[in-house]
Design a protein around this motif. Structure first.
Motif: not given
Length: 84
Positions: A34-38, A47-56, A58-67
């Motif tokens: 959200s912050a980077l898109l803004l 905005f929200f459509t683009e956010l859902m695409h970028s969030w998805g 980002a989450f694909v990379f964030a979860w394994p990285s965080a784990y």
């Protein structure tokens, strides 16, 4: 005012780290996306459509990285510190 019952879920303790890092990755990837898109394009139509695409994505990379990071920090850094 109505008091709603508290919902409790029983899950094996082995899944704690997986669930914790998943929830943390979900929230952090949403906030950062959200912050980077803004900052990048501002609040525009779609905005929200683009956010859902970028969030998805980002989450694909964030979860394994965080784990992996949580495991490394807990096992190899925090285990060497004596807390009192």
């Amino acid at each position: 005012m109505t008091n709603f019952p508290t919902i409790r879920i029983r899950i094996h303790r082995k899944l704690y780290r997986l669930i914790f890092t998943g929830l943390m990755a979900m929230m952090m990837s949403l906030i950062i996306s959200s912050a980077l898109l803004l900052v990048k394009v501002g609040y525009v139509d779609g905005f929200f459509t683009e956010l859902m695409h970028s969030w998805g994505l980002a989450f694909v990379f964030a979860w394994p990285s965080a784990y992996i990071c949580a495991y490394l920090i807990q096992e190899h850094v925090l285990s060497r510190i004596e807390f009192y």
